[in-house]
Design an enzyme around this catalytic site. Sequence first.
Site, PDB file in Angstrom:
ATOM      1  N   GLY B  53     -11.235   0.730  -2.527  1.00 31.28           N
ATOM      2  CA  GLY B  53     -10.414  -0.299  -2.373  1.00 31.28           C
ATOM      3  C   GLY B  53      -9.259  -0.621  -3.231  1.00 31.28           C
ATOM      4  O   GLY B  53      -9.199  -0.300  -4.364  1.00 31.28           O
ATOM      5  N   SER B  54      -8.281  -1.048  -2.532  1.00 29.12           N
ATOM      6  CA  SER B  54      -6.952  -1.514  -3.524  1.00 29.12           C
ATOM      7  C   SER B  54      -7.201  -2.761  -4.363  1.00 29.12           C
ATOM      8  O   SER B  54      -8.203  -3.302  -4.057  1.00 29.12           O
ATOM      9  CB  SER B  54      -5.507  -1.607  -2.789  1.00 29.12           C
ATOM     10  OG  SER B  54      -5.243  -0.207  -2.061  1.00 29.12           O
ATOM     11  N   GLY B  55      -6.089  -2.937  -5.306  1.00 27.37           N
ATOM     12  CA  GLY B  55      -6.344  -3.986  -5.840  1.00 27.37           C
ATOM     13  C   GLY B  55      -7.066  -3.870  -7.262  1.00 27.37           C
ATOM     14  O   GLY B  55      -7.204  -4.625  -8.218  1.00 27.37           O
ATOM     15  N   HIS B  56      -7.525  -2.549  -7.850  1.00 25.67           N
ATOM     16  CA  HIS B  56      -7.787  -2.064  -8.844  1.00 25.67           C
ATOM     17  C   HIS B  56      -6.962  -1.362  -9.856  1.00 25.67           C
ATOM     18  O   HIS B  56      -7.328  -0.650 -10.782  1.00 25.67           O
ATOM     19  CB  HIS B  56      -9.199  -1.513  -8.809  1.00 25.67           C
ATOM     20  CG  HIS B  56     -10.357  -2.115  -8.179  1.00 25.67           C
ATOM     21  ND1 HIS B  56     -10.678  -3.235  -8.334  1.00 25.67           N
ATOM     22  CD2 HIS B  56     -10.621  -1.603  -6.892  1.00 25.67           C
ATOM     23  CE1 HIS B  56     -11.802  -3.624  -7.450  1.00 25.67           C
ATOM     24  NE2 HIS B  56     -11.823  -2.789  -6.611  1.00 25.67           N
ATOM     25  N   LYS B 104     -17.300   5.164  -6.614  1.00 23.58           N
ATOM     26  CA  LYS B 104     -17.856   4.307  -7.306  1.00 23.58           C
ATOM     27  C   LYS B 104     -19.261   3.473  -6.331  1.00 23.58           C
ATOM     28  O   LYS B 104     -19.139   3.592  -5.331  1.00 23.58           O
ATOM     29  CB  LYS B 104     -16.840   3.050  -7.448  1.00 23.58           C
ATOM     30  CG  LYS B 104     -15.637   3.531  -8.377  1.00 23.58           C
ATOM     31  CD  LYS B 104     -15.037   2.468  -8.785  1.00 23.58           C
ATOM     32  CE  LYS B 104     -14.246   1.366  -7.802  1.00 23.58           C
ATOM     33  NZ  LYS B 104     -13.132   2.287  -6.812  1.00 23.58           N
ATOM     34  N   ASP B 109     -18.211   2.118  -0.092  1.00 25.62           N
ATOM     35  CA  ASP B 109     -17.537   3.458  -0.669  1.00 25.62           C
ATOM     36  C   ASP B 109     -18.509   4.481  -0.281  1.00 25.62           C
ATOM     37  O   ASP B 109     -18.040   5.741   0.098  1.00 25.62           O
ATOM     38  CB  ASP B 109     -17.228   3.129  -1.974  1.00 25.62           C
ATOM     39  CG  ASP B 109     -16.034   2.344  -2.287  1.00 25.62           C
ATOM     40  OD1 ASP B 109     -14.918   2.745  -2.588  1.00 25.62           O
ATOM     41  OD2 ASP B 109     -16.312   0.910  -2.358  1.00 25.62           O
ATOM     42  N   HIS B 218     -14.984  -6.826  -7.952  1.00 23.16           N
ATOM     43  CA  HIS B 218     -14.525  -7.516  -6.869  1.00 23.16           C
ATOM     44  C   HIS B 218     -14.802  -9.089  -6.799  1.00 23.16           C
ATOM     45  O   HIS B 218     -14.925  -9.700  -5.543  1.00 23.16           O
ATOM     46  CB  HIS B 218     -15.169  -6.907  -5.706  1.00 23.16           C
ATOM     47  CG  HIS B 218     -14.898  -5.749  -5.462  1.00 23.16           C
ATOM     48  ND1 HIS B 218     -15.960  -4.771  -5.950  1.00 23.16           N
ATOM     49  CD2 HIS B 218     -13.944  -4.456  -4.938  1.00 23.16           C
ATOM     50  CE1 HIS B 218     -15.729  -3.590  -5.703  1.00 23.16           C
ATOM     51  NE2 HIS B 218     -14.342  -3.433  -5.154  1.00 23.16           N
TER      52      HIS B 218
END
Lengths: 215, 331
Positions: B53-56, B104, B109, B218
């Site tokens: 996911g984006s945001g990391h 991960k 995922d 998250h």
Amino acid sequence: MELDTARTEAWLRAAAAAVTAREAELTALDTAIGDGDHGSNLRRGFTAVLAGLDAEKAGGTAAADRSPGILLAAAGRTLISTVGGASGPLYGSALRAAGRALPGASAGPDEVAAALGEALGAVRSLGGAQPGDKTMVDAWAPAAATFAEAAGQGLAAASAAAAAAAEQGARATLPLVARKGRASYLGPRSAGHLDPGAVSTALLFAALAEACRER
Amino acid sequence: MKKLINSPETVVADALAGLAAAHPELAVDAAARVVRRARPGAPGKTALVSGGGSGHEPLHVGFVGPGMLDAACPGEVFTSPVPDQVLAAARAVDTGGGVLFVVKNYTGDVMNFALAAELAAEEGIEVATVLVDDDVAVQDSTFTAGRRGTGATLVVEKAAGALAELGAPLAEVAALGRRVNAASRSYAVALTAATVPAVGRPGFELPEDEIEAGVGIHGEPGRRREPLRPARELAAEVVDTVLADHGLAPGDEVIALVNGMGATPLLELYVVFGEVADRLADAEVRIARSLVGNYVTSLDMAGFSLTLTRADAELLRLWDAPVATPALTWC
């Protein structure tokens, strides 16, 4: 009554409408015990499914290439390609499996029951969840079983019964402790919340019942 | 919600456009949502593909470049990429040596990369997967989705990327990646929750004087809520939690990563690192290499994570090997 192309398309369109209308509720459920994106992810996926149906219609695809099985498999591929997360592969694989089990131009209740069983099998083999793990299986399993039991009463009755069973299965996830997916990290704290995937599965079965209602 | 965005719907696409503009050494395929090196790796080199996911950020797109990843697949915010992205990345970077997926351990995922691995195999692309699961906050993995992948992802990608650059075959690079993951443990504390743009509100409520100990990247809940205390006490608790799980012995060497969750200033991260170093010294664990900064973030969450990877000569050699990516560069 049989599940034909028109009813399959109506099913997918009703599912898209339900997911869109209930997006905020699904997201709120997922915010409580997950990561808060179930509603927006499913809306994105089903919006793409709608776009696919519209494009096919506009393109004048031959009727033989729009059988129930082909429509469901195509919708499944679209969900896998657009949703992400766990729900994309799970719903996508379910619809693809159901689609593969419906090769004809239309399907009777027994065939639909078998297809729903295949869909449940795909969800369980990909996600590894058992009934009671507080996942979409808790709605899928009773819905598929109820549909099979009620298949003798016809498509409309079986769909309505399956929708009720899915709804009841989703509600029954409330006290459960999650053992799969992101909610499992909460342990006992996941009890007291509905599983978002089970609730969206109930929407999918409600959409099937709506598409197959006697008119 | 106060964010520097145009709209929640376009935040990932807009950020990728910015990444492309800032880094001509990367090839950003906006349609396929794949970020890869503009100059491909040598023919036959084991290729590394990761994603999530984006945001990391900078994970994973900021780790694309020589010495680390060949390609990364950014999903929507906090949502895994879809199989099409991963397959497109594998196709783009495979030069005959096969592709290693660094994944991960999150349900989504794992499923999406597994579907992509099937599709790639059907096309004749050899794929191996390293699953990263280093977060000790998840204790009872029999009744959960298992331990989450967090800070160790950076260490796995750095070491495996270096080994791949040296020409090691896929199986060897995969084995090294699994070894690094097995030698790593992480634990995080949050001072505030992250706000996902599409949601518009923080993922959980945390009073001014409380922290979430064991938080996930998250915003997954941790082991418990605790009162906020001085950095020395928090760092000691985090070090002790990691050590208790890790089984490090006096005299062992580690790579120590103190990672910011996105909204914590470097000033505070260095305060934490100082305390971490003191506590490790008490335990007679030697810091062989260290890294301090925002690397595996959770949008605008405040807090930090500690990752300790047991080091040996081979791992230190790979850690020290040259790397040239937007977020990690040394020679």
